[in-house]
Design a protein around this motif. Sequence first.
Motif, PDB file in Angstrom:
ATOM      1  N   LEU A 492       0.864  -1.272   0.069  1.00 44.25           N
ATOM      2  CA  LEU A 492       0.065  -0.098  -0.099  1.00 44.25           C
ATOM      3  C   LEU A 492       0.781   1.116   0.085  1.00 44.25           C
ATOM      4  N   VAL A 493       0.464   2.052  -0.922  1.00 42.41           N
ATOM      5  CA  VAL A 493       1.309   3.545  -0.894  1.00 42.41           C
ATOM      6  C   VAL A 493       0.523   4.769  -1.033  1.00 42.41           C
ATOM      7  N   GLY A 494      -0.937   4.495  -0.904  1.00 42.16           N
ATOM      8  CA  GLY A 494      -1.751   5.460  -0.746  1.00 42.16           C
ATOM      9  C   GLY A 494      -3.028   5.081  -0.495  1.00 42.16           C
ATOM     10  N   ARG A 495      -3.791   5.989  -0.286  1.00 39.96           N
ATOM     11  CA  ARG A 495      -5.470   5.704  -0.185  1.00 39.96           C
ATOM     12  C   ARG A 495      -6.098   6.928  -1.070  1.00 39.96           C
ATOM     13  N   VAL A 496      -7.097   6.993  -1.588  1.00 44.41           N
ATOM     14  CA  VAL A 496      -7.986   8.148  -2.107  1.00 44.41           C
ATOM     15  C   VAL A 496      -8.665   8.646  -1.102  1.00 44.41           C
TER      16      VAL A 496
END
Length: 532
Positions: A492-496
């Motif tokens: 995981l490198v980010g979330r919206v």
Amino acid sequence: MSSDQTKRTGPDPETRPEAPASTAAPTAPATPTSATARIPDLPAFAVKPVAVVAVVFAAVQAAFSGRYGFHRDELYFMAAGDHLAWGYVDQPPLTPLLARASTELFGDSPTGLRVVALLAAVAAVFVVALTARELGGTPRVQVLAALCATVSAYVLASGHMVSTSTFDLLCWLVITWIALRLLRTGDGRWWPAMGVAVGIGLFNKHLVAMLAGALLVAVLAVGPRRVLRSWWLLVGAAIVVALALPNVLWQIDHDWPTLDVAEGIREEDGGENRAMFVPQQIIMLSPFLVPVWAAGLVALFRDPALRWARAVAIAYPLVCLAVLATGGKSYYALPLLLVMTAAGCAPVVRWMRDGWRTGRARLVIAGLAVSAVVNAVVTLPVLPADSLDVPNAMNKEQGEQVGWPELADAVALGWRQVPADQQARAVVFAGNYGEAGALVRYGPERGLPEPYSGHMAFADWGPPPDSANGPVLLVRIDDAEGQDRFFTGCRLVGRVDNGKDVDNEEQDAQVQLCTGTTAPWSVMWPDMRRGY
């Protein structure tokens, strides 16, 4: 033919065109296809007042057209417009073609894109008024029919957003209006016009075939069957074939993928669609309009002066049964409910006038006003985006217009974590067509490469080349299943975050950086394709 100029001692100006004749020539209106029957004259068309209603409707739509942003379907249609073809896995080509034309003419913005939707909805308002006139409605009846259309949630939503149902609504209304004219006059020269309307409808959405079939069965059942004995019918049928043939050939060449999509809708949502069919029919038009369209349905069945139009009344339940049998969405049948509403406006006008002193007119005006306000809030971006909890719960399409630039921002942040020397071999892969469409629209200005996806028509525009064997930047929603088997070493490198706390499908979607794929793209792609 002004009703105000008719003396009170004469025939009732609001009921004369519809009222059953009790003293003379009772069969003329009921059998207009007879060679000896006189076709009854229609009231004048209330062009100016209906135009005023349409202009106000258009002004409201234009005022809110760009307040949120593109809908996921609109992003998809815009991407499809860049890949023009005779068909797509989930639809014929008309809507993507119109989406491209609108952005080319009016600008690459939500407002520019939605000009064609607005024009189609305004035309639909006029056709509803014309339908009321075709059934003998006076100018007052026509204006009421136009008002009912403009305050309905379905027409408001159709005018706000580009979708296949936007143009499907107009096609269904035009086809039904032509059918009424054919049945009333018996003039077979209307069959070519019917052929054009059905052919264009099929070029947009195959559901038009359901309407045409229902009308045909209804005419065979209750008549007047004489309209089917015209050689002009063959001309109309030839026009339908000519207009529909390119997409049909495309479907045959691609093994009818739209049938697979329809099956996916039935399997995924069929049970819910059936359970919610009646409630959504009521809500998506307006609860206030229930007595109006119910009165129209009764009038078409029971009024001797409208006996010639009974086939249209029978077509509505036939379409409903077909939608329920196939597990389709409730709004598929809503255009015919608008026709029933137009038919019900004459009884409502009589009811209003007969009880003027008891406040019936004020009750109708209040109902229209409440419907307009409530349905506008539910279907249009009236509220600030961070206050969408209630409207979004009732109409999830509201929330789907929020957060797409922010999704592209999250993907751009993830892309920066791909080593520079590997970016030429890296791929951005979106889990669904909404994400992919957003990255097509907003990705280039953020330095992102062309996205790929196995969803809907995006699958036909891929796969990535096998030489793209580097990292994969993956966008996926939390409940997505089956994607993990295609990629390796994902983290995981980010979330919206749409920044408005709007609970839509993409809120909190994951952006994952994967080291690569489990096989070459060309090998995996058939398994990565998915429809609905």
